[in-house]
Design a protein around this motif. Structure first.
Motif, PDB file in Angstrom:
ATOM      1  N   MET A   1       4.888   9.693   6.738  1.00 19.57           N
ATOM      2  CA  MET A   1       6.200  10.307   6.592  1.00 19.57           C
ATOM      3  C   MET A   1       7.114   9.295   5.923  1.00 19.57           C
ATOM      4  O   MET A   1       7.181   8.129   6.350  1.00 19.57           O
ATOM      5  N   VAL A   2       7.799   9.711   4.874  1.00 15.06           N
ATOM      6  CA  VAL A   2       8.724   8.846   4.141  1.00 15.06           C
ATOM      7  C   VAL A   2      10.144   9.231   4.528  1.00 15.06           C
ATOM      8  O   VAL A   2      10.519  10.404   4.442  1.00 15.06           O
TER       9      VAL A   2
ATOM     10  N   CYS B   1      11.506   4.042   3.227  1.00 17.54           N
ATOM     11  CA  CYS B   1      10.633   3.501   4.272  1.00 17.54           C
ATOM     12  C   CYS B   1       9.470   4.464   4.480  1.00 17.54           C
ATOM     13  O   CYS B   1       9.686   5.646   4.763  1.00 17.54           O
ATOM     14  N   ALA B   2       8.257   3.973   4.344  1.00 20.48           N
ATOM     15  CA  ALA B   2       7.059   4.780   4.580  1.00 20.48           C
ATOM     16  C   ALA B   2       6.496   4.449   5.958  1.00 20.48           C
ATOM     17  O   ALA B   2       6.165   3.292   6.235  1.00 20.48           O
ATOM     18  N   CYS B   3       6.429   5.458   6.828  1.00 22.85           N
ATOM     19  CA  CYS B   3       5.852   5.297   8.160  1.00 22.85           C
ATOM     20  C   CYS B   3       4.423   5.831   8.111  1.00 22.85           C
ATOM     21  O   CYS B   3       4.211   7.005   7.791  1.00 22.85           O
ATOM     22  N   VAL B   4       3.468   4.991   8.436  1.00 18.82           N
ATOM     23  CA  VAL B   4       2.057   5.311   8.187  1.00 18.82           C
ATOM     24  C   VAL B   4       1.249   5.199   9.471  1.00 18.82           C
ATOM     25  O   VAL B   4       1.422   4.251  10.246  1.00 18.82           O
ATOM     26  N   ARG B   5       0.372   6.175   9.668  1.00 23.00           N
ATOM     27  CA  ARG B   5      -0.663   6.096  10.698  1.00 23.00           C
ATOM     28  C   ARG B   5      -2.013   6.064   9.988  1.00 23.00           C
ATOM     29  O   ARG B   5      -2.292   6.903   9.136  1.00 23.00           O
TER      30      ARG B   5
ATOM     31  N   ALA C   1       0.396  -3.720   4.003  1.00 20.65           N
ATOM     32  CA  ALA C   1       1.548  -3.076   3.382  1.00 20.65           C
ATOM     33  C   ALA C   1       1.562  -3.331   1.876  1.00 20.65           C
ATOM     34  O   ALA C   1       1.840  -2.424   1.074  1.00 20.65           O
ATOM     35  N   ASP C   2       1.249  -4.551   1.490  1.00 21.27           N
ATOM     36  CA  ASP C   2       1.245  -4.875   0.060  1.00 21.27           C
ATOM     37  C   ASP C   2       0.169  -4.094  -0.684  1.00 21.27           C
ATOM     38  O   ASP C   2       0.360  -3.684  -1.843  1.00 21.27           O
ATOM     39  N   GLU C   3      -0.981  -3.885  -0.041  1.00 27.01           N
ATOM     40  CA  GLU C   3      -2.046  -3.107  -0.681  1.00 27.01           C
ATOM     41  C   GLU C   3      -1.618  -1.660  -0.896  1.00 27.01           C
ATOM     42  O   GLU C   3      -1.932  -1.052  -1.931  1.00 27.01           O
TER      43      GLU C   3
ATOM     44  N   PHE D   1      -1.061   0.310  -4.379  1.00 27.12           N
ATOM     45  CA  PHE D   1      -1.699   1.612  -4.591  1.00 27.12           C
ATOM     46  C   PHE D   1      -0.711   2.610  -5.202  1.00 27.12           C
ATOM     47  O   PHE D   1      -1.087   3.476  -5.993  1.00 27.12           O
ATOM     48  N   CYS D   2       0.559   2.485  -4.826  1.00 21.45           N
ATOM     49  CA  CYS D   2       1.587   3.403  -5.322  1.00 21.45           C
ATOM     50  C   CYS D   2       1.984   3.117  -6.766  1.00 21.45           C
ATOM     51  O   CYS D   2       2.374   4.030  -7.503  1.00 21.45           O
ATOM     52  N   ARG D   3       1.905   1.850  -7.163  1.00 20.13           N
ATOM     53  CA  ARG D   3       2.389   1.465  -8.499  1.00 20.13           C
ATOM     54  C   ARG D   3       1.547   2.160  -9.577  1.00 20.13           C
ATOM     55  O   ARG D   3       0.332   2.233  -9.503  1.00 20.13           O
ATOM     56  N   GLY D   4       2.254   2.679 -10.539  1.00 20.45           N
ATOM     57  CA  GLY D   4       1.581   3.417 -11.603  1.00 20.45           C
ATOM     58  C   GLY D   4       1.462   4.901 -11.315  1.00 20.45           C
ATOM     59  O   GLY D   4       1.286   5.703 -12.228  1.00 20.45           O
ATOM     60  N   LYS D   5       1.517   5.256 -10.025  1.00 19.71           N
ATOM     61  CA  LYS D   5       1.454   6.664  -9.649  1.00 19.71           C
ATOM     62  C   LYS D   5       2.848   7.246  -9.465  1.00 19.71           C
ATOM     63  O   LYS D   5       3.060   8.453  -9.600  1.00 19.71           O
ATOM     64  N   VAL D   6       3.791   6.373  -9.089  1.00 18.39           N
ATOM     65  CA  VAL D   6       5.203   6.754  -8.992  1.00 18.39           C
ATOM     66  C   VAL D   6       6.009   5.650  -9.669  1.00 18.39           C
ATOM     67  O   VAL D   6       5.512   4.547  -9.910  1.00 18.39           O
ATOM     68  N   SER D   7       7.263   5.925  -9.972  1.00 18.20           N
ATOM     69  CA  SER D   7       8.109   4.890 -10.576  1.00 18.20           C
ATOM     70  C   SER D   7       8.334   3.765  -9.573  1.00 18.20           C
ATOM     71  O   SER D   7       8.260   3.965  -8.352  1.00 18.20           O
ATOM     72  N   ASP D   8       8.596   2.561 -10.077  1.00 18.34           N
ATOM     73  CA  ASP D   8       8.850   1.414  -9.195  1.00 18.34           C
ATOM     74  C   ASP D   8      10.016   1.698  -8.258  1.00 18.34           C
ATOM     75  O   ASP D   8      10.083   1.141  -7.154  1.00 18.34           O
ATOM     76  N   PHE D   9      10.908   2.576  -8.693  1.00 15.93           N
ATOM     77  CA  PHE D   9      12.063   2.935  -7.885  1.00 15.93           C
ATOM     78  C   PHE D   9      11.644   3.600  -6.577  1.00 15.93           C
ATOM     79  O   PHE D   9      12.334   3.503  -5.553  1.00 15.93           O
ATOM     80  N   LEU D  10      10.487   4.263  -6.594  1.00 18.59           N
ATOM     81  CA  LEU D  10       9.994   4.984  -5.420  1.00 18.59           C
ATOM     82  C   LEU D  10       9.094   4.147  -4.517  1.00 18.59           C
ATOM     83  O   LEU D  10       8.833   4.537  -3.384  1.00 18.59           O
ATOM     84  N   VAL D  11       8.589   3.028  -4.996  1.00 17.30           N
ATOM     85  CA  VAL D  11       7.704   2.187  -4.178  1.00 17.30           C
ATOM     86  C   VAL D  11       8.486   1.727  -2.947  1.00 17.30           C
ATOM     87  O   VAL D  11       9.582   1.176  -3.068  1.00 17.30           O
ATOM     88  N   PRO D  12       7.953   1.952  -1.741  1.00 14.38           N
ATOM     89  CA  PRO D  12       8.744   1.703  -0.532  1.00 14.38           C
ATOM     90  C   PRO D  12       9.052   0.226  -0.302  1.00 14.38           C
ATOM     91  O   PRO D  12       8.157  -0.622  -0.366  1.00 14.38           O
ATOM     92  N   LYS D  13      10.334  -0.048  -0.016  1.00 15.70           N
ATOM     93  CA  LYS D  13      10.723  -1.403   0.362  1.00 15.70           C
ATOM     94  C   LYS D  13      10.152  -1.734   1.733  1.00 15.70           C
ATOM     95  O   LYS D  13       9.687  -2.849   1.981  1.00 15.70           O
ATOM     96  N   TYR D  14      10.205  -0.739   2.633  1.00 15.43           N
ATOM     97  CA  TYR D  14       9.695  -0.924   3.987  1.00 15.43           C
ATOM     98  C   TYR D  14       8.446  -0.080   4.184  1.00 15.43           C
ATOM     99  O   TYR D  14       8.377   1.067   3.736  1.00 15.43           O
ATOM    100  N   LEU D  15       7.461  -0.629   4.890  1.00 20.84           N
ATOM    101  CA  LEU D  15       6.232   0.087   5.209  1.00 20.84           C
ATOM    102  C   LEU D  15       5.858  -0.249   6.644  1.00 20.84           C
ATOM    103  O   LEU D  15       5.529  -1.394   6.955  1.00 20.84           O
TER     104      LEU D  15
END
Length: 521
Positions: free
Chosen positions: A444-445, A458-462, A471-473, A477-491
């Motif tokens: 859930m984001v 913030c991406a909350c992950v189970r 978190a860095d991995e 994984f998100c980079r290239g699939k969404v804009s850098d603007f969307l890559v979560p600061k918090y995970l």
């Protein structure tokens, strides 16, 4: 046939017909008539369906009293809806005690003269449980009450009921504020019958026998359970009610023992049953079709479900109405792309802030109107007008697109939007990407406060059991699939299951509050 698996009860259609008519005659003897309200309180049992079908036939409006309501709220519900009769289920075991806290007269007055001071509209209580209350009819005693009413009087009452009369009040699972009382008409049942027919054949015209043995796990009090509850009436099929409340282990046993051919499961139900440690000990091969909704099913989960169900279909709608659905005739591209086609009798449009219709493939608010739309929010004229406009269009608050072939795709929800640096972000965009990671079970984001940008992502992950990822991995994984603007600061990695509403949707507001707390924001 109806099978109440946990209660070890089986009722043929004829038995339910006869017994529900007898119950209805009892209601008529108590003075209830078309347009009066009857509350049903408790878990999924035979007596729930008995009271519902009885009320249905004579035009009494059923009010589905949610078990998660605080006791202090129940008197307000009784008063607001003018409830005249309440039927208590046999579970939970302390339900009668709770009812006595809400209605003190239950413990001291007689069933014939309840005389409630705090809830004066309430005249009678029928108790199907084993705990005795002096102020309530036992179910057995009440079934005798109807003997004083002639069958001709019952049939005359049935003749007064029209398709446009109110059928029931279903409370929303709103994540903010008090749930609204969504009132539907009897026409809803006709629409369900048409909808069931639309799922009965595949692209080659072959019949899909998924309705023959349907497992119902949803609460009877939710709009989503009405299809299963009424399926034997429409199709002569068998509905197996798994238990009074949802239980994944029991569901697996039911699917194995009863050779289930169809069911409806939300995302967390699917995860629960697939993650059972002994799932391989259960034969689920009879499952023809699994219907789901509430949120987009991740590709990784769809692949796992495909191993136990021949057809996996998504539906889009809510307590207010059912707008769109996938069908077994849709292409694999449509099914895996989480696209929906309109259900019969519906119109749909995508609008912008100025309420003008937007071009194809342009995100905007989803609006629909049609035969299965709710009538009104009970006693909430202003809220009704805000959501359902005079021309019949219901404004969902969801964001979606329509493509050139008329397929609907859901992007997010207006209220769920994250505002970062003045730019609106739909959480669903990032959730769809993270859902594709093999280690991710649920995600859930949410937006969390940030002094410089207003909100941050913030991406909350189970994670799936026995999987690891950093978190860095996940960010990489998100980079290239969404804009850098969307890559979560918090995970944030969360161990406990996400909180859900009564109808099974993830409770976004509670998850956001938990994220803020863990981040110290």
């Amino acid at each position: 046939m109806y099978v109440f698996y946990a209660d070890k009860e089986r009722k043929t259609y004829k038995q339910m017909q006869d017994e529900s008519q007898q119950f209805a005659r009892g209601l008529l003897k108590l003075g209830l008539k078309k347009g009066d309200t009857l509350g049903i309180w408790g878990g999924n049992h035979y007596e729930w369906l008995l009271a519902y079908l009885a009320s249905f036939q004579i035009g009494v409006i059923t009010v589905h009293m949610r078990m998660d309501f605080p006791l202090s709220v129940q008197p307000k519900i009784i008063q607001k809806l003018g409830i005249k009769v309440i039927v208590l289920m046999r579970s939970p075991s302390d339900l009668c005690d709770k009812a006595c806290q809400v209605i003190p007269e239950l413990a001291v007055n007689s069933a014939e003269n309840l005389n409630c001071q705090g809830t004066p509209t309430l005249r009678y209580v029928i108790n199907a449980g084993t705990t005795k209350c002096s102020g309530a009819y036992s179910l057995a005693d009440f079934m005798e009450v109807g003997n004083a009413v002639e069958k001709s009087d019952f049939l005359e009452a049935c003749e007064l009921v029209d398709l446009d009369d109110p059928l029931g009040v279903f409370f929303t699972s709103g994540s903010t504020g008090f749930p609204k009382g969504v009132t539907h008409a009897h026409r809803l049942c006709d629409i369900f019958s048409t909808f069931l027919d639309s799922l009965s054949t595949d692209a080659e015209g072959n019949e899909i026998p998924w309705m023959s043995r349907y497992a119902l796990i949803m609460s009877f009090g939710g709009i989503g359970a009405q299809t299963g509850a009424l399926m034997p009436v429409f199709t002569k099929a068998t509905t197996i009610i798994v238990g009074p409340v949802y239980d994944a282990k029991m569901l697996a046993r039911v699917m194995h023992d009863e050779k289930i051919t169809g069911t409806t499961m939300l995302i967390h139900h699917l995860n629960d049953i697939l993650n059972l440690s002994d799932i391989k000990d259960h034969d689920l091969s009879s499952l023809e079709l699994c219907f789901t909704g509430g949120s987009i099913i991740p590709r990784s989960l769809r692949d796992r479900v495909a191993k136990i169900a021949k057809h996996i279909l998504l539906g889009y709608g809510g307590s207010e109405g059912f707008a769109a659905s996938q069908t077994p005739r849709d292409s694999i591209e449509v099914l895996e792309g989480a696209a929906y086609s309109l259900t019969s009798g519906q119109e749909l449009k995508i609008i912008g802030p100025d309420e003008q219709i937007l071009p194809i493939n342009t995100p905007g608010e989803i609006c629909f109107r049609g035969r299965n739309l709710f009538m009104y929010y009970w006693g909430e004229d202003e809220k009704t007008k805000a959501s359902k406009r005079p021309n019949g269009w219901y404004h969902t608050g969801d964001i979606g697109t329509l493509d050139e072939n008329g397929y609907l795709r859901i992007v997010g929800r207006k209220a769920e939007r994250i505002i970062k640096e003045g730019i609106n972000i739909a959480p669903g965009d990032l959730e769809k990407v993270l859902d594709q990671h093999p280690a991710v079970n649920n995600v859930m984001v949410v937006g969390v406060p940030d002094e410089r940008t207003s909100e941050e992502v913030c991406a909350c992950v189970r994670l799936h059991p026995s999987t690891k990822v950093t978190a860095d991995e996940l960010r990489e994984f998100c980079r290239g699939k969404v804009s850098d603007f969307l890559v979560p600061k918090y995970l944030l990695f969360m161990e406990a299951a996400f909180p859900t509403t009564e109808t099974g949707k993830f409770h976004r507001n509670q998850i956001a509050a938990q994220a803020k707390s863990e981040l110290g924001l």
